[in-house]
Design an enzyme around this catalytic site. Structure first.
Site, short mmCIF file in Angstrom:
data_model
loop_
_atom_site.label_atom_id
_atom_site.label_comp_id
_atom_site.label_asym_id
_atom_site.label_seq_id
_atom_site.Cartn_x
_atom_site.Cartn_y
_atom_site.Cartn_z
N TYR A 126 -2.60 -0.49 10.42
CA TYR A 126 -2.56 -0.90 9.01
C TYR A 126 -1.27 -0.41 8.36
O TYR A 126 -0.57 -1.17 7.65
CB TYR A 126 -3.77 -0.32 8.28
CG TYR A 126 -3.84 -0.63 6.79
CD1 TYR A 126 -4.21 -1.89 6.35
CD2 TYR A 126 -3.55 0.35 5.84
CE1 TYR A 126 -4.29 -2.18 5.00
CE2 TYR A 126 -3.63 0.08 4.48
CZ TYR A 126 -3.99 -1.19 4.06
OH TYR A 126 -4.06 -1.47 2.71
N SER A 181 0.87 -1.19 0.00
CA SER A 181 0.00 0.00 0.00
C SER A 181 0.90 1.23 0.00
O SER A 181 2.07 1.14 0.40
CB SER A 181 -0.85 -0.01 1.27
OG SER A 181 -1.54 1.21 1.41
#
Ligand code: NAP
Length: 247
Positions: free
Chosen positions: A155, A142
């Site tokens: 995250y 990501s």
């Protein structure tokens, strides 16, 4: 279509929806034989007929947090289709949450799936790839693996983990024929956001900007690009952002 992926055996985790499903379909268009893996068999079975060569693909329900299941996935894939040429690790979870709200189950789930799941994927394919002197491990990381976002502390930490893991793996496997890639998308239109239940975090940090975000296919093209380079060319990282949401 290039010939680079024709008849290659590629395992895709998280293939039941979003980016993983788009990657599986695009791989099939490129002539690859695809092993679709995730926990929801019904969702996998809905994706499979959409593959160009659905008869050349197989479905195996797998929970990536279970090391035994990941090992069994690779064993069955090899029995069905032959040695695994590449693994695309798309399985992942994301919870918008504020640290002060101490949603420990979401913290743990993030570590289980995004970190331990990634390790289980590597452990299942790496020995065979090294033995054969070829292979490619692609992880959907990501932009949060590069930049820490508020509301996404755990995250972001999990994606920093997969970035560091992939760098170390790349350094250690240099000279073995194995390639390691991370693809780092920004916002993509998938079901991922629906997991978040911390309204306060969503209100503060999870609101859409109004910009056009990525489609899963935009990320899938980056995966195909990385996988279809000549043998001596490694694509280490690909950052793919919505044009109007740079990091
Ligand atoms: N959407 C974004 O904005 C975005 C941005 C950057 C990075 N990413 C990354 O892209 C990846 C794919 O996410 P997505 O956006 O495509 O969301 P998604 O549509 O929700 O897909 C997540 C996939 O992960 C699978 N999965 C979750 N837990 C699993 C487990 N324990 N074992 C096996 N599979 C599991 C799900 O399948 P089952 O539920 O059937 O198991 C599903 O196929 C994730 O790693 C995510 O972090 C997404």
């Amino acid at each position: 279509m290039s010939e680079a992926l024709r008849d290659r055996v590629v395992v895709v985790t998280g293939a039941s929806s979003g980016i993983g499903a788009a990657v599986a379909k695009m791989l099939s268009e490129e002539g690859a034989r695809v092993v679709l893996a995730a926990r929801r068999e019904d969702a996998l079975r809905e994706v499979q007929p959409e593959l160009e060569a659905s008869e050349g693909s197989v479905v195996h329900t797998t929970d990536v947090t279970d090391r035994g299941q990941m090992g069994a996935l690779v064993e069955r894939a090899e029995a069905d289709l032959g040695p695994v040429d590449a693994l695309v690790n798309c399985a992942g979870v994301m919870y918008f949450t504020l640290m002060k709200n101490v949603r420990v189950e979401e913290w743990e789930r993030t570590v289980e799936v995004n970190c331990k799941g990634a390790l289980n994927c590597v452990g299942a394919v790496l020995p065979g790839m090294i033995e054969r002197g070829r292979g490619h491990i692609v992880t959907i990381s990501s932009d949060a693996g590069r930049v820490v976002f508020p509301g996404l502390a755990v995250y972001s930490a999990s994606k920093s983990f997969v970035e560091a893991l992939s760098k170390g793996l790349r350094l250690e496997t240099a000279g073995t024929g194995v390639k390691v890639t991370t693809v780092q998308p920004g916002n993509v239109a998938t079901d991922l956001l629906d997991l978040s239940g911390d309204g306060e975090a969503l209100e503060l940090y999870g609101q859409p900007t109004g910009s056009k975000v990525l489609d899963p296919e935009d990320v899938a093209r980056a995966v195909i690009y990385a996988l279809s380079q000549p043998e001596h060319v490694a694509v280490n990282e690909v950052l793919v952002e919505p044009r109007d949401e740079p990091v």
